[in-house]
Enzyme design. Structure first.
Site, PDB file in Angstrom:
ATOM      1  N   TYR A 125     130.989  -2.688  50.295  1.00 49.03           N
ATOM      2  CA  TYR A 125     130.552  -2.098  49.028  1.00 49.03           C
ATOM      3  C   TYR A 125     131.215  -2.744  47.817  1.00 49.03           C
ATOM      4  O   TYR A 125     131.022  -2.289  46.692  1.00 49.03           O
ATOM      5  CB  TYR A 125     130.816  -0.587  49.027  1.00 49.03           C
ATOM      6  CG  TYR A 125     129.884   0.157  49.936  1.00 49.03           C
ATOM      7  CD1 TYR A 125     129.682  -0.291  51.235  1.00 49.03           C
ATOM      8  CD2 TYR A 125     129.208   1.280  49.521  1.00 49.03           C
ATOM      9  CE1 TYR A 125     128.825   0.381  52.092  1.00 49.03           C
ATOM     10  CE2 TYR A 125     128.346   1.953  50.371  1.00 49.03           C
ATOM     11  CZ  TYR A 125     128.167   1.498  51.657  1.00 49.03           C
ATOM     12  OH  TYR A 125     127.317   2.157  52.502  1.00 49.03           O
ATOM     13  N   LYS A 172     135.504  -1.448  63.977  1.00 60.33           N
ATOM     14  CA  LYS A 172     134.868  -2.398  64.898  1.00 60.33           C
ATOM     15  C   LYS A 172     135.792  -3.612  64.981  1.00 60.33           C
ATOM     16  O   LYS A 172     135.381  -4.754  64.727  1.00 60.33           O
ATOM     17  CB  LYS A 172     133.480  -2.752  64.335  1.00 60.33           C
ATOM     18  CG  LYS A 172     132.616  -3.584  65.244  1.00 60.33           C
ATOM     19  CD  LYS A 172     131.927  -2.796  66.329  1.00 60.33           C
ATOM     20  CE  LYS A 172     131.106  -3.703  67.217  1.00 60.33           C
ATOM     21  NZ  LYS A 172     130.592  -3.031  68.413  1.00 60.33           N
ATOM     22  N   ASP A 205     131.040   2.076  67.501  1.00 57.73           N
ATOM     23  CA  ASP A 205     129.737   2.330  68.147  1.00 57.73           C
ATOM     24  C   ASP A 205     129.818   3.492  69.130  1.00 57.73           C
ATOM     25  O   ASP A 205     129.074   4.461  69.026  1.00 57.73           O
ATOM     26  CB  ASP A 205     129.171   1.056  68.800  1.00 57.73           C
ATOM     27  CG  ASP A 205     130.223   0.221  69.501  1.00 57.73           C
ATOM     28  OD1 ASP A 205     131.240   0.788  69.937  1.00 57.73           O
ATOM     29  OD2 ASP A 205     130.025  -1.007  69.621  1.00 57.73           O
ATOM     30  N   ASP A 229     130.003   6.014  55.173  1.00 52.62           N
ATOM     31  CA  ASP A 229     128.785   6.375  54.456  1.00 52.62           C
ATOM     32  C   ASP A 229     127.738   6.877  55.451  1.00 52.62           C
ATOM     33  O   ASP A 229     127.151   7.953  55.299  1.00 52.62           O
ATOM     34  CB  ASP A 229     128.266   5.132  53.697  1.00 52.62           C
ATOM     35  CG  ASP A 229     127.150   5.468  52.733  1.00 52.62           C
ATOM     36  OD1 ASP A 229     126.786   6.652  52.628  1.00 52.62           O
ATOM     37  OD2 ASP A 229     126.633   4.547  52.083  1.00 52.62           O
TER      38      ASP A 229
END
Ligand code: NAD
Length: 478
Positions: A125, A172, A205, A229
């Site tokens: 972002y 991740k 995930d 988000d």
């Protein structure tokens, strides 16, 4: 008396703001409001950020901002006011409590009570994007140590204050070893300072899958911006309704409180909207300004109203709900319940909810930073990596040599796979020969040689080691 800034926003915004203010003022909130105009009208008047300079002054002066949802006009040029506000005001922490209201609001997860703490300023972002070749665009993912330290510490301090048992980190970092790796590393460092709180890390995930399936396995979850988000909306949705959740955006100086939903333009002006999301934001605001007694009173009256079955259309269900009401009637019902506590849902207690007073970040001593190579990115429309290697070897100097070429991160030279699909965007990694050093002058020479050989160099990334450890990723397959 605390002065707060309010903005009634667009669509259903004015109705839910009026309802929210009616409720908290009836509960005795010691606030004075100063209203500013943000959103659609301001955008359409030609201000592409949706807010005027005078309004910024008001927000910065009052430091506490309760904002109704706004409509961002479709089409190019209009910047998201939410993202701008979070970044300009340094609102690094986004906190979203997501709690089921079973059996009064139908949900597949009756005992869910999760708080998502989302980093709010950085990650993808940062909004730094470039097209570099005909075929490839990039978005820079920036993760900083101060950003990680601040958000992770916030999550642990929040957990400690709210007597929560566990903080989970989602990243991740099996793929993004530098960026997500830093977030995870800082999480492990800071977790050690809170031995009384359980901590764990999940790869995003499977963590997200687990959260959507068994949310009761989690308590507080902290994560970088993009994951936060997405997952904070998932978490709110699976409690039964996104219309019920609020969020706090907290910075060192200022804070903004809002509902998580948008301006629902199709429902506007019909006395239909559920004001609960903004009310939840207002409850967090009251805690933030130290009016915990009022926050608790409002929250318990709201739970009592939900429990009584007085529901707006979005959560109304035949057999469970007793009465379908509009925005105003819902607010009246909450006001009538002020002072009451729910009997089936768990009543809240905000006795310990003073604003968190976190230490300011202090810059660490600089590491031992050494230039150890350079990645030169090249726009080249060919297909054969060996041909590109031959071309690029032509720009080597005596002590700086081509060691690898990748395409979209996958090693294609030396010894690539012929099956690898290649775009026109190539990374050529140069390293000094054994025993030699590389300097910034070598990089300038490489670029200058590329220019004279008509090689379209689109950017360079310097390769550094910090304190003797290589601080860049390898090529996939290297
Ligand atoms: P939305 O959240 O406005 O609406 C999604 C669905 O939920 C709609 O069916 C809507 O009727 C319903 N809904 C939302 N809030 C409700 C409430 N309080 N009571 C009852 N029903 C409610 O999302 P959208 O339709 O994707 O976006 C509409 C506009 O809102 C867009 O312009 C978008 O940019 C803006 N938006 C603003 C914010 C914000 O200001 N924080 C956040 C998200 C979207």
């Amino acid at each position: 008396m605390t002065k707060i800034t309010i903005a009634k926003g667009d669509g259903i915004g004015p109705e839910i703001m009026d309802a929210t203010l009616d409720i908290i003022l009836a509960a005795g909130a010691r606030i004075e409001t100063e209203e500013i105009e943000v959103g659609e009208k301001v955008y359409l008047a030609g201000n592409t950020s949706g807010i005027s300079a005078e309004s910024w002054d008001v927000i910065r002066r009052n430091k506490v901002f309760l904002k109704a949802p706004i409509t961002t006009p479709q089409g190019g040029g209009y910047k998201s006011l939410n993202v701008t506000t979070r970044k300009f005001l340094g609102l690094y922490s986004n906190v979203r409590p997501c709690m089921s209201l079973h059996p009064f609001v139908s949900t597949k997860h009756p005992i869910m009570d999760v708080v998502i703490v989302r980093e709010n300023e950085e990650d993808l972002y940062a909004g730094i994007e470039h097209q570099q070749t005909d075929e490839v665009v990039q978005c820079l993912k920036l993760i900083s140590r101060p950003g990680c330290e601040k958000i992770v510490r916030y999550a642990f301090e929040y957990a400690k204050q709210q007597k929560r048992k566990k903080v989970t980190c989602f990243t991740k970092d099996n793929i993004m070893k530098q960026t997500d790796g830093l977030f995870h590393k800082v999480f492990d460092e800071i977790a050690k300072e809170y031995p009384e709180i359980e901590n764990e890390h999940w790869i995003i995930d499977i963590g997200a899958a687990k959260m959507a399936d068994t949310p009761e396995a989690f308590d507080v979850i902290v994560m970088p911006n993009l994951y936060g988000d997405v997952l904070s909306d998932v978490a709110a949705q699976i409690t039964g309704s996104v219309g019920l959740a609020g969020s706090a955006n907290i910075g060192e100086e200022c804070a903004m409180f809002e509902a998580i939903h948008g301006s629902a333009p199709r429902r506007a002006g019909q006395n239909l909207a559920n004001p609960s999301g903004l009310l939840q934001g207002a409850i967090m605001m009251l805690n933030h300004i130290g009016q915990t007694d009022i926050a608790e009173k409002v929250h318990n009256a709201w739970l009592t109203t939900i429990e009584e079955g007085t529901h707006t259309y979005d959560i109304y269900k035949e057999g469970i709900s007793k009465e379908k009401v509009g925005t105003k009637e819902f607010a009246k019902a909450v006001i009538a319940n002020l002072g009451k506590k729910p009997s089936i849902l768990k009543a809240v207690s905000y006795a310990n909810s003073a604003p968190l007073n976190l230490p300011k970040y202090t810059r660490k001593p600089a590491g031992d930073k050494k230039l150890v190579g350079v990645d030169l990115f090249v726009h080249w429309p060919g297909n054969d990596p060996n041909a590109l290697a031959e071309l690029v070897k032509g720009i080597e100097s005596n002590n700086v040599k081509l060691t690898m070429i990748t395409n979209r991160g996958i090693k294609v030279w030396p010894e690539g796979f012929k099956e690898t699909f290649c775009t026109d965007h190539w990374r050529c990694r140069f390293k000094p020969t054994a025993g030699a050093e590389i300097t910034k002058k070598d990089i300038i020479e490489l670029l200058s040689n590329a220019l004279s050989k008509n090689i379209d160099a689109i950017k360079t990334e310097n390769l550094y080691s910090f304190n003797g450890v290589d601080a860049f990723s390898m090529g996939q397959g290297q």
